[in-house]
Scaffold this active site. Structure first.
Site, mmCIF file in Angstrom:
data_model
loop_
_atom_site.group_PDB
_atom_site.id
_atom_site.type_symbol
_atom_site.label_atom_id
_atom_site.label_comp_id
_atom_site.label_asym_id
_atom_site.label_seq_id
_atom_site.Cartn_x
_atom_site.Cartn_y
_atom_site.Cartn_z
ATOM 1 N N ARG A 112 3.428 -8.852 -3.701
ATOM 2 C CA ARG A 112 3.004 -10.244 -3.778
ATOM 3 C C ARG A 112 1.490 -10.403 -3.758
ATOM 4 O O ARG A 112 0.985 -11.471 -4.096
ATOM 5 C CB ARG A 112 3.696 -11.061 -2.684
ATOM 6 C CG ARG A 112 5.189 -11.245 -2.961
ATOM 7 C CD ARG A 112 5.895 -12.045 -1.882
ATOM 8 N NE ARG A 112 6.030 -11.319 -0.639
ATOM 9 C CZ ARG A 112 7.040 -10.500 -0.348
ATOM 10 N NH1 ARG A 112 7.988 -10.275 -1.243
ATOM 11 N NH2 ARG A 112 7.086 -9.892 0.824
ATOM 12 N N GLU A 149 8.662 0.890 10.535
ATOM 13 C CA GLU A 149 9.445 0.796 11.763
ATOM 14 C C GLU A 149 10.273 2.063 11.967
ATOM 15 O O GLU A 149 10.382 2.582 13.079
ATOM 16 C CB GLU A 149 10.356 -0.434 11.709
ATOM 17 C CG GLU A 149 11.113 -0.690 13.006
ATOM 18 C CD GLU A 149 11.971 -1.939 12.926
ATOM 19 O OE1 GLU A 149 12.622 -2.263 13.934
ATOM 20 O OE2 GLU A 149 11.995 -2.589 11.866
#
Length: 224
Positions: A112, A149
């Site tokens: 984006r 993560e």
């Protein structure tokens, strides 16, 4: 007895001409007001110093709960892109901030960052450099690994896209943990350029991405 000629050329006794001899004057049309492409922050600011455009930008961003997995509140900027005024305001604010900072590189983070980076680069006269995931760029690249993560990923850019002495702006739609921004910054600094600032539309402060970036400045429009 006056002659016929003197009667013909005799001035009228009244100084006023009949109404049908009087010219009719219409007021000139008002000058058209041209809206500048980039309106200054000062012009758009209210008396309390806040930019009115930020409320429209914030309200145009949709939050999708439990996407892409349970517990995630996804900040969806596709609804901002559907609102041409909010989208234009977003680009305008960034351009106003960076047009006088001698930025030579705008580095957009996949994916984006590719939406917001190119129009900003065009407006301020800078090059646009895509920062991509592995094996997406043809030709020779340099890469930087960053932690997720669970596991790791890499960010890549073309060799030679950034030169020593360049002044770079790194842009993405959102800063969360700051991992991708950090990788992009390290790539640019390895090429010998200076990162002037990182800029994002949205920040998730609870994830403390700013702390990961250390003393590098971060500019955001709204907080999620």
């Amino acid at each position: 007895m006056p002659s016929p000629l003197s009667i013909i050329f005799q001035a009228p006794s009244s100084p006023r001409l009949p109404s049908f001899f009087l010219p009719v004057f219409s007021p000139p049309p008002p000058n058209p007001v041209l809206r500048p492409r980039f309106v200054s922050l000062k012009a758009m600011a209210s008396e309390d110093g806040k930019d009115h455009r930020l409320a429209r930008i914030s309200s145009s961003i949709r939050v999708i709960p439990d996407f892409p997995k349970p517990g995630i509140m996804f900040q969806d900027i596709t609804t901002l892109l559907l609102d041409h005024k909010a989208f234009r305001d977003t680009i305008d604010i960034f351009v106003e901030r960076y047009r006088e900072k001698n930025i030579s590189i705008v580095a957009g983070i996949e994916a984006r960052g590719f939406i917001f980076g190119p129009p900003i680069a065009l407006a301020i006269g800078a090059k646009f450099v895509p920062m991509r995931k592995p094996k997406k760029l043809p030709g020779e690249v340099i890469s930087e690994e960053y932690a997720l993560e669970y596991g790791t990923d890499k960010m890549e850019m073309h060799v030679g896209a950034v030169q020593p002495g360049d002044r770079a702006l790194v842009i993405d739609d959102l800063i969360a943990t700051g991992g991708t921004l950090c990788a992009a910054v390290r790539l640019i600094e390895r090429a010998g350029a200076e990162v002037v600032e990182c800029a994002c539309v949205i920040e998730l402060p609870e994830l403390k991405g700013r702390e990961r970036l250390g003393d590098r400045p971060v500019f955001v429009l709204v907080k999620g």
